[in-house]
Design an enzyme around this catalytic site. Structure first.
Site, PDB file in Angstrom:
ATOM      1  N   SER A  28       1.076  -1.502   0.491  1.00  0.00           N
ATOM      2  CA  SER A  28       0.280  -0.144  -0.200  1.00  0.00           C
ATOM      3  C   SER A  28       0.700   1.166   0.072  1.00  0.00           C
ATOM      4  O   SER A  28       1.457   2.060   1.030  1.00  0.00           O
ATOM      5  CB  SER A  28      -0.586   0.106   1.165  1.00  0.00           C
ATOM      6  N   THR A  29       1.399   1.957  -0.976  1.00  0.00           N
ATOM      7  CA  THR A  29       1.775   2.739  -1.509  1.00  0.00           C
ATOM      8  C   THR A  29       1.217   4.502  -0.508  1.00  0.00           C
ATOM      9  O   THR A  29       2.038   5.274  -0.424  1.00  0.00           O
ATOM     10  CB  THR A  29       1.977   3.579  -3.086  1.00  0.00           C
ATOM     11  N   CYS A  30       0.321   4.034  -0.685  1.00  0.00           N
ATOM     12  CA  CYS A  30      -0.443   5.444   0.712  1.00  0.00           C
ATOM     13  C   CYS A  30       0.501   5.086   1.804  1.00  0.00           C
ATOM     14  O   CYS A  30       0.430   6.444   2.631  1.00  0.00           O
ATOM     15  CB  CYS A  30      -2.367   5.062   1.030  1.00  0.00           C
ATOM     16  N   PHE A  31       0.007   4.404   2.444  1.00  0.00           N
ATOM     17  CA  PHE A  31       1.122   4.416   3.441  1.00  0.00           C
ATOM     18  C   PHE A  31       2.433   3.494   3.506  1.00  0.00           C
ATOM     19  O   PHE A  31       3.254   3.378   4.707  1.00  0.00           O
ATOM     20  CB  PHE A  31       0.866   3.332   4.511  1.00  0.00           C
TER      21      PHE A  31
END
EC number: 2.3.2.26
Length: 790
Positions: A755-758
């Protein structure tokens, strides 16, 4: 008595004093009532526990330090008497500590021969002594005496306000400095001079004279009686080894005399020492000796003493226009480049930008409180005023049209909005929720946008022969596109996001100054042109005309000059000597087709194409340097003046122009473009873990062994897979969010996901290390980027 006799007797006195100190430190006076702690006997008498005796090396070091100090006789033991019947036996010396400069200095042949043995007799045979260069010979002491005498006279005249008048004849500042350099053996072509230079730099009286000389030099620089060109000429006769020793001495001089403040008087030894270091650093950089310059000039011990928050507060205060005089009149430590790395500057600037973000968000809170104060119910805010209470700059874009969406949403935004922290919502749906953007979404957004901008299709930037990109001369895109591009560039800088771009150094230089004289500024981006201009300077360029060639929009132009617009309502002017059309490869026979300039005079945005009224001159030996400088200026900003001006307007709508005083072009380049090099040990130290993993888990240890064995290119694929980053921030990979969590659901044989968001890697537990390695390879090859997963 003549000077030589005086100098010889003075040298003998120094040798006797040093020998006496060595003797009393090693043997002592033997008196049980002695209380002198620098006597072996007094040390034993005054200590309440067993003492450790000095070695010959440590005694030499202490003796040299005492004699070089302001009171060389203050620690002599009055009861000690040298004994000449000593058998001279000494304990074997322990191995020398290679990290201790004083131990290395005390072991040099020059110092040992000067100090003599511990009982005052000469050390070594007469043949050995004859082969050694004494610590101070008669010539060096003569130079020291001359240096002191002229310096004192110079100081007397300076005190009377006659600085300009006393820079001639025997009191020429360069001659005074060269007397000092001769004392330090700077100019002597002797293979052993490096040892003597090191010895003499740490001689107390010589340090005092050099401090006084630096103070005078600082006065002359401020009165324009001496310039940095003068300093370069002074350093020119030094070879590489000598410069290295001189740099080490200047660094020590700075640390010894610096008052610990970020701002201090220019009338100080510390300022002039740092200025000399800057001149030497810049000379090395211009000679493409960058790695050596960085290794030699950096001062990690200085950085360790600086509080990033205090530095950021100082930068913020000095960006205030009302502080301009203070900024110019005082020595400002954060302005210097050579002691610091790009990581140091990145940390300070990031802290400064966080302070501005907090201030802007604080104003939003004030506006909300003022609106709701005294109201028993929530007042609906007019949509046109909602920006006053926003806490983030929200961009909601689609991956397919990220650049177009960004341009539409950034156009005519207020500066107070641009100074808020950036949050990006990237989806296909028209959803204005902020979502969970913890940095990864921003990184992917800038990657998408700048990859699109630097394609050939938009015709805003072009690829150079060197692999760098630069503004496209004669671009037909409207100038507001370049302005918005500048806004995006500023937002990346402001929010600490490195961009996947490669721009030449001059691109960053032009944010501060249009003075790009010489070929140094184009050697990285236009190496062929730089070599051609160097040849013209060397050979005179006979037979060539003083014109500047340009190919753009199907035209081949010969330009005599480019006039920049003096205000926003006027276009820049290109004065064209000759214009023809570039023929296609299938129609190259026959003469080139001329162009009617009147028909295209307003065709290029921001330009007015005008026919030159004067014929160009020829390049001669006298004007070849001027031509090279003018060509460099035309290539870097003359041909792209409207685009560059628009880009800067967008950039400075976010970033305070005064901030550019605190960052050099090279550090700016490193901060904006990041690095492709990963310190895998730093990544391992800064990684965070979620259940069921811990840093000490055997499975995690296996993971890091696999990753450490990968190439840098493959490690970068992992970074991109987890964080979306294509570049490592200048402050280090530890500034990226990188977490490893277990796979809480699904098949245990699934591939790792992220998850590149996190900045999170979801890593299933596989049955073997071999299986783990294979699954990681498969995941990277398939490029699974799990936005919104987990």
């Amino acid at each position: 008595m003549d000077n030589v006799s005086e100098n010889s007797s003075g040298r003998d006195a120094v040798q006797q004093l040093i020998s006496r100190y060595v003797g009393q430190l090693l043997k002592g006076c033997g008196d049980r009532t002695c209380d002198e702690t620098l006597c072996a006997s007094g040390r034993r008498n005054t200590s309440h526990r067993p003492t450790r005796g000095y070695t010959a090396r440590s005694a030499r070091t202490v003796a040299l330090t005492l004699v070089s100090g302001p009171k060389p006789r203050s620690r002599l033991c009055s009861r000690y008497q040298p004994k000449h019947d000593d058998d001279g036996s000494v304990k074997p010396e322990p191995p020398r500590d290679p990290s201790s400069f004083t131990q290395q200095l005390s072991d040099t042949a020059a110092v040992r021969s000067t100090l003599g043995s511990r009982d005052g007799s000469a050390e070594g045979t007469s043949d050995q002594l004859a082969a050694r260069q004494p610590f101070f010979d008669d010539d060096s002491l003569s130079h020291l005496w001359t240096w002191r005498k002229k310096l004192s006279e110079f100081e007397r005249l300076k005190s009377l306000g006659h600085v300009e008048d006393c820079l001639v004849g025997d009191l020429d500042l360069s001659q005074i400095l060269r007397n000092g350099m001769r004392f330090f053996a700077i100019y002597e072509p002797d293979k052993n001079r490096g040892q003597r230079i090191g010895d003499r730099f740490y001689f107390g009286p010589a340090q005092q004279l050099l401090d006084r000389t630096l103070l005078i030099l600082g006065t002359c620089i401020r009165s324009s009686a001496a310039t940095t060109d003068f300093l370069r000429e002074l350093m020119a006769p030094m070879d590489t080894m000598t410069k290295s020793v001189f740099v080490l001495w200047l660094k020590e001089t700075f640390m010894r005399t610096w008052n610990g403040e970020l701002l201090w008087s220019k009338d100080s030894v510390a300022y002039v020492a740092l200025l000399l270091l800057t001149v030497m650093h810049d000379a090395q950089m211009h000679n493409h000796d960058m790695k050596a310059a960085d290794k030699l000039h950096k001062m990690p011990s200085l950085v360790a003493q600086l509080d990033p928050i205090k530095v950021a507060q100082t930068i913020s205060a000095l960006c205030d226009p009302r502080m301009e005089k203070v900024s110019n009149d005082m020595a400002v430590l954060p302005k210097f480049e050579n002691p610091f790395t790009a990581a140091d500057k990145a940390l300070w600037l990031r802290t400064y930008h966080h302070m501005r973000m907090s201030k802007t968000q604080g104003m939003a809170n004030v506006n909300r409180d003022l609106r709701t104060y005294g109201n028993a119910y929530e007042v609906t805010l007019d949509p046109r005023l909602q920006h006053q209470e926003q806490h983030y700059l929200l961009l909601s874009v689609s991956r397919a049209t990220a650049l177009e969406d960004a341009f539409m949403q950034l156009w005519q935004r207020r500066k107070t909005e641009l100074l808020l922290p950036l949050r990006v919502r990237m989806s296909e749906a028209d959803d204005d929720a902020i979502g969970q953007d913890l940095g990864g979404v921003q990184i992917e957004f800038f990657n998408l946008v700048y990859r699109e901008l630097f394609k050939e299709e938009p015709q805003m930037f072009t690829a150079l022969e060197s692999g760098y990109s630069y503004f496209r001369a004669g671009s037909l895109q409207p100038l507001y596109h370049f302005e918005l591009c500048g806004v995006l560039f500023a937002l990346a800088f402001y929010n600490g996001i490195p961009l996947p771009v490669s721009l030449p150094l001059v691109f960053y230089r032009l944010f501060q100054d249009n003075n790009v004289a010489g070929t140094y500024w184009i050697r990285d981006g236009w190496p062929t042109v730089a070599r051609s201009l160097d040849n013209i300077i060397d050979e005179g360029g006979q037979g060539l005309e003083l014109v500047f060639p340009l190919e753009a929009n199907g035209l081949r132009l010969s330009i005599s000059e480019a006039k920049h617009a003096t205000d926003d309502d006027r276009d820049a002017e290109l004065h064209i000597v000759e214009a023809t059309r570039i023929q296609a490869a299938t129609h190259r026979e026959g003469p080139a087709e001329p162009v009617d300039l009147k028909s295209i005079s307003d065709a290029w945005p921001g330009w007015k194409l005008i026919e030159a009224t004067q014929q160009p001159k020829e390049i001669t030996e006298e004007n070849s340097v001027q031509y090279a400088n003018s060509y460099t200026a035309m290539l870097t900003h003359g041909f792209v003046s409207p685009q560059l001006k628009a880009f800067h307007a967008g950039f400075f709508s976010v970033i305070d122009p005064n901030l550019m005083k605190f960052i050099t072009p090279r550090h700016f380049q490193e901060i904006m473009e990041g690095s492709m090099h990963i310190d895998i040990d730093e990544l391992r130290r800064t990684t965070e873990y979620g259940e069921p993993y811990r840093a000490s888990s055997s499975y995690i240890q296996s993971f890091w062994r696999i990753v450490s064995a990968w190439s840098q290119e493959k490690q970068m694929q992992l970074i991109k897979f987890v964080t979306a980053a294509e570049r490592i921030p200048a402050a280090g990979v530890g500034n990226l969010a990188f977490q490893i969590h277990g796979q809480s659901h699904g098949n245990p044989n699934d591939l790792p996901s992220s998850s590149t968001c996190f900045g999170t890697l979801y890593l299933p537990r596989y049955s073997s290390t071999k299986m783990l390695s294979k699954k990681l390879d498969d995941a990277l090859n398939l490029g699974l980027e799990g936005f919104g997963q987990g």
